[in-house]
Design a protein around this motif. Structure first.
Motif, PDB file in Angstrom:
ATOM      1  N   ASP A 131      39.892 -30.336  42.637  1.00  0.00           N
ATOM      2  CA  ASP A 131      39.783 -30.208  44.096  1.00  0.00           C
ATOM      3  C   ASP A 131      40.302 -28.853  44.578  1.00  0.00           C
ATOM      4  O   ASP A 131      39.698 -28.233  45.446  1.00  0.00           O
ATOM      5  N   ARG A 132      41.424 -28.403  44.022  1.00  0.00           N
ATOM      6  CA  ARG A 132      41.974 -27.098  44.413  1.00  0.00           C
ATOM      7  C   ARG A 132      41.030 -25.958  44.031  1.00  0.00           C
ATOM      8  O   ARG A 132      40.854 -25.015  44.797  1.00  0.00           O
ATOM      9  N   ILE A 133      40.425 -26.043  42.855  1.00  0.00           N
ATOM     10  CA  ILE A 133      39.482 -25.001  42.419  1.00  0.00           C
ATOM     11  C   ILE A 133      38.289 -24.961  43.372  1.00  0.00           C
ATOM     12  O   ILE A 133      37.883 -23.883  43.822  1.00  0.00           O
ATOM     13  N   ILE A 134      37.747 -26.117  43.709  1.00  0.00           N
ATOM     14  CA  ILE A 134      36.571 -26.187  44.574  1.00  0.00           C
ATOM     15  C   ILE A 134      36.911 -25.723  45.997  1.00  0.00           C
ATOM     16  O   ILE A 134      36.177 -24.925  46.574  1.00  0.00           O
ATOM     17  N   THR A 135      38.005 -26.205  46.550  1.00  0.00           N
ATOM     18  CA  THR A 135      38.332 -25.836  47.928  1.00  0.00           C
ATOM     19  C   THR A 135      38.736 -24.364  48.045  1.00  0.00           C
ATOM     20  O   THR A 135      38.415 -23.724  49.042  1.00  0.00           O
ATOM     21  N   SER A 136      39.417 -23.825  47.042  1.00  0.00           N
ATOM     22  CA  SER A 136      39.789 -22.406  47.117  1.00  0.00           C
ATOM     23  C   SER A 136      38.554 -21.506  47.032  1.00  0.00           C
ATOM     24  O   SER A 136      38.497 -20.477  47.681  1.00  0.00           O
ATOM     25  N   THR A 137      37.557 -21.910  46.284  1.00  0.00           N
ATOM     26  CA  THR A 137      36.326 -21.134  46.179  1.00  0.00           C
ATOM     27  C   THR A 137      35.504 -21.269  47.449  1.00  0.00           C
ATOM     28  O   THR A 137      34.839 -20.335  47.870  1.00  0.00           O
TER      29      THR A 137
END
Length: 140
Positions: A131-137
C-alpha cells in the motif's frame, strides 16, 4: 493511478491480490474486484509470450478498454502484475520503480520463517508495504 496489484506463483496460483478503489469513468460506478481476477488470469498468457526477455521487467503486457496491464517476472518465475487505468498516463520509469519495490517487499515476505512457500501471502506488514509503495507512487 493503480487499480490492482497481484503476485502470482510459478504454478499460476494467486499468492496476493490487492485492488484499489476504482470508479468507472463512463458510468461512475465502482468496479467489481472479480473483474480484476479475470484481467489477471488473462495476463498470464502474455507472460508466456514475453518470458524470453532478458530483463525481469516485461513492460506493457496488454491493454484493455479500461486498463493497462504491466508485468514483471522474477528469477523464480513468480509474476508481479500491475493494472493501471488507461486514462492515467503512467511513465514506464515509475512502473519499473514500483515493480522493484514490490519485488523487494515480496522477497522480505517470503524470507519470513513462518511463511509457507506457495501459499497465499497473508502478512499485514507485506500488505502495508505494498500500500505504501502504491500510494507513494500515485502522489508523484
Amino acid at each position: 493511478m493503480f487499480a490492482c496489484v497481484a503476485v502470482v506463483g510459478p504454478e499460476n496460483n494467486p499468492l496476493f491480490v490487492q485492488t484499489y478503489r476504482s470508479d468507472n469513468v463512463v458510468t461512475g460506478m465502482q468496479e467489481d474486484p472479480i473483474k480484476f481476477h479475470y484481467i489477471l488470469h488473462c495476463s498470464l498468457d502474455a507472460f508466456e509470450e514475453k518470458a524470453d526477455n532478458k530483463d525481469s521487467y516485461l513492460g506493457l503486457l496488454y491493454p484493455t478498454e479500461d486498463y493497462k496491464v504491466y508485468g514483471y517476472l522474477t528469477s523464480t518465475q513468480v509474476k508481479l502484475i500491475l493494472v493501471t487505468h488507461t486514462f492515467n498516463q503512467v511513465k514506464e520509469s515509475s512502473v519499473r520503480e514500483v515493480f522493484e519495490g514490490l519485488h523487494s517487499a515480496y522477497i522480505d515476505a517470503v524470507s519470513n520463517p513462518f511463511y509457507t512457500p506457495g501459499k497465499k501471502i497473508e502478512s499485514k506488514s507485506f500488505e502495508g508495504r505494498v500500500d505504501r509503495i502504491i500510494t507513494s507512487t500515485a502522489r508523484t
